[in-house]
Design an enzyme around this catalytic site. Structure first.
Site, PDB file in Angstrom:
ATOM      1  CE  LYS A 258     -15.034  61.120 -35.659  1.00 54.03           C
ATOM      2  NZ  LYS A 258     -13.898  61.822 -35.052  1.00 54.03           N
ATOM      3  CB  THR A 291      -5.942  54.337 -36.994  1.00 57.31           C
ATOM      4  OG1 THR A 291      -5.785  53.590 -35.775  1.00 57.31           O
ATOM      5  CG2 THR A 291      -6.084  53.400 -38.162  1.00 57.31           C
ATOM      6  N   GLY A 293      -4.778  59.511 -34.275  1.00 50.64           N
ATOM      7  CA  GLY A 293      -4.877  60.908 -34.726  1.00 50.64           C
ATOM      8  C   GLY A 293      -5.860  61.119 -35.854  1.00 50.64           C
ATOM      9  CB  THR A 294      -8.052  58.798 -37.801  1.00 52.67           C
ATOM     10  OG1 THR A 294      -7.104  57.796 -37.515  1.00 52.67           O
ATOM     11  CG2 THR A 294      -8.444  58.738 -39.238  1.00 52.67           C
ATOM     12  N   GLY A 295      -9.148  61.006 -35.920  1.00 47.81           N
ATOM     13  CA  GLY A 295     -10.305  61.841 -35.562  1.00 47.81           C
ATOM     14  C   GLY A 295      -9.930  63.317 -35.511  1.00 47.81           C
ATOM     15  CB  CYS A 296      -7.075  65.103 -33.885  1.00 46.44           C
ATOM     16  SG  CYS A 296      -7.179  64.302 -32.296  1.00 46.44           S
TER      17      CYS A 296
END
Ligand SMILES: Cc1ncc(COP(=O)(O)OP(=O)(O)O)c(N)n1
Ligand SMILES: Cc1ncsc1CCOP(=O)(O)O
Ligand SMILES: [Mg+2]
Length: 572
Positions: A258, A291, A293-296
């Protein structure tokens, strides 16, 4: 002779013959087919070689012979068929601020229509400022949670987040060997976005040696990808491709690197590698502090799509689209005083905050636009709505029968902005699609438009739905269907709507008395007769809806003001 194909997840036990008829019943309902297999005559053939197995890799198919014309019988309550729902287990840390971690995973799966169970590896104290504390759950208790869920609930996909100790990673790998799942999504969480270490460098070896080789996809960000590769700098898209390939060599079947943190990039670029081809996912960077929490959310959205049966590439595509929509939607929400707020996974927060609940008194002076009248008087829809609002209209309906869809949508969006300023709801006549696309407050529909109960499903529980009713039966149905108010008329003859039966004041009174919902009267109403209408004196008659008396006039503002005065007089 026909066959019904029933998908059965690979890891689930085969249904007993007795429950197959229930599944056939379910399929016949879902697929709208008209056949059903009587219990006693089911030749069941498990055919692992069917072509569909490739496209729905985690399902095999039961083929059931069924006679066309067999009756569909309605199961008795005790017979009800049980439907297995897609299921993701997240193994991750709890985030007290609920932007990331377990809480993000639960929200993302719920939003994507997938059941989510949880094994908690750590409890963190964190908010929009940063991480204030971390409490790691003892390894044996993580093992116990894993056993509880995996042995009984058979999730389709496991998604991992914060795995704070070597022991926990080992426990997880062991459990997955004992209870295999269809896909493993590894989000190699190491550092929080605020810079707090959530899993130290000591974890890297076990990630590389045990966990990643088991993964169907790994979703590192740039920092995590760099750490997994011994600290190589990753600064360009070429570097990301290199990293995706190098991480793929460690063992996961697919890698998504990412690039949200890529320096000097206007676009957000992610690189996906499936061991053969590279794919770049580009989206314009959304400027927002929200932003966290975007990865989870991305990893659990991928897991959710896999659990539903998607191929890996389409799972990643859909998950990316979801994240973009959620980020854009929640870019301005204000939660907490810190630098980084949570994104809104459920795509609802902002609109719910802005929309106030429907109040029957909103129906008092109900202004309904008409494109032909606006054209005749040389004004735009937006100017007409502005004038009605300034004159005191308490609700606006855009009734635009002639305009092109794209123009209607643009007008609706523009009118919505002005209506928000005045705190007045905006409804769309007939067009559920335009109401949804513009995020208007609701719709007004007639007896031959989209049925109100279908509109309710499409629009959700919060939006306002008004239904035209000429009879007590209509009014009763509107209540059952989940409408918020009814419009009743034409009370007087009108030129605005062709072939419209006039119900008169008596008809209006009859409908009002039979209606559990608030009523607005419509049809031929203006300054000269509004008092007579409101004078009916039935408590649920809340106002008048007017087209030509406002919009087929030179000055909409003046006419609206005058009508408002008349209505106020009538309530004294
Ligand atoms: C407030 C209000 N009441 C009734 C109507 C008429 O709706 P419908 O019967 O669907 O006819 P059209 O307006 O679509 O021609 C209304 N629009 N508003
Ligand atoms: C849309 C509609 N539905 C019943 S009567 C009517 C037209 C009302 O227009 P006007 O207020 O100009 O009579
Ligand atoms: Mg209509």
């Amino acid at each position: 002779m026909r066959y019904v194909q029933i998908p059965v997840p690979v890891n689930s036990p085969l249904p007993k013959a007795s429950s197959i008829s229930h599944m056939a019943y379910f399929c016949s309902q879902v697929l709208s087919t008209s056949f059903f297999t009587p219990k006693s005559q089911i030749p069941v053939l498990l055919n692992p070689g069917v072509a569909c197995i490739k496209s729905f890799h985690q399902y095999r198919f039961l083929h059931i012979k069924a006679m066309q014309g067999d009756k569909v019988s309605t199961p008795t309550p005790s017979d009800e068929c049980m439907v297995r729902v897609p299921h993701v287990l997240t193994v991750a840390g709890s985030d007290s601020g609920a932007g990331a971690g377990i809480q993000a995973d639960l929200k993302a799966c719920a939003a994507r229509g997938v059941y989510c169970s949880t094994v908690i590896t750590a409890v963190t104290a964190q908010n929009t400022v940063g991480v204030q504390g971390v409490n790691i759950v003892p390894e044996d208790f993580v093992a116990e949670q894993l056993r509880s869920v995996l042995s009984d609930m058979h999730p389709d996909v496991v998604k991992t987040g914060m795995l704070p100790s070597i022991g926990i990673v080992k426990t997880l790998c062991q459990s997955l060997k004992e209870f295999p799942v269809q896909a493993l999504v590894v989000d190699p969480v190491m550092v929080s976005t605020s810079g707090h270490t959530l899993a130290g460098p000591s974890i890297l070896d076990i990630f590389r040696e045990e966990l990643l080789p088991m993964a169907d996809i790994a979703t590192p960000n740039l920092k995590e990808a760099s750490a997994l590769l011994g600290g190589v700098p990753l600064e360009t898209i070429a570097d990301m491709r290199y990293a995706a390939k190098a991480i793929h060599d460690i063992g996961p079947r697919n890698v998504l690197v990412k690039g949200g943190d890529l320096p000097a990039s206007l676009d957000a670029v992610d690189v996906f590698y499936d061991g053969k081809d590279f794919y770049e996912f580009r989206s314009s960077r959304i400027m927002t502090p929200n932003t966290h929490g975007t990865g989870c959310t991305l990893a659990s959205s991928v897991a959710a799509e896999l659990a539903k049966g998607s191929q890996m590439l389409s799972a990643v595509k859909v998950a990316k689209r979801y994240i973009e929509a959620a980020l854009s939607y929640s870019k301005n929400i204000a939660i907490g005083g810190g630098r980084q707020g949570p994104m809104d996974h459920l795509l609802k927060l902002k609109s719910n905050v802005q929309r106030r609940p429907f109040d029957p008194c909103d129906l008092f002076l109900y202004a309904v636009t008409d494109s032909r009248m606006n054209e005749r008087w040389g004004r735009s829809i937006v100017d007409a709505v502005k004038a009605a609002l300034e004159g005191g209209a308490s609700i606006i309906q855009l009734r635009e029968k002639e305009v092109e869809t794209s123009d209607f949508l643009e007008a609706a969006k523009a009118c919505l902005k002005i209506c928000r300023v005045h705190g007045v709801p905006l409804l769309i006549n007939d067009r559920i699609d335009v109401a949804l696309a513009s995020d208007a407050d609701g719709v007004h529909i007639g007896q031959s438009d989209m049925p109100a109960h279908v509109a309710r499903v499409l629009l959700g529980p919060d939006k306002i739905i008004g239904v035209s009713c000429k009879t007590p039966e209509h009014a009763q149905q509107a209540w059952i269907d989940g409408a918020d108010y009814i419009g009743s008329g034409g009370v007087y003859p009108t030129n605005t709507k062709e072939n419209n039966k006039t119900i008169g004041l008596d008809g209006l009174k009859t409908v009002c008395l039979s209606s559990k919902l608030p009523v607005v009267a419509i049809g031929g109403i203006g300054i000269s007769n509004a008092q007579a209408v409101m004078g009916l004196g039935v408590p649920n008659l809340k106002g008048v809806a007017v087209v030509s008396a406002l919009f087929d006039r030179e000055c909409v503002l003046t006419e609206t003001r005058k009508l408002l005065e008349v209505l106020k007089e009538s309530t004294k």
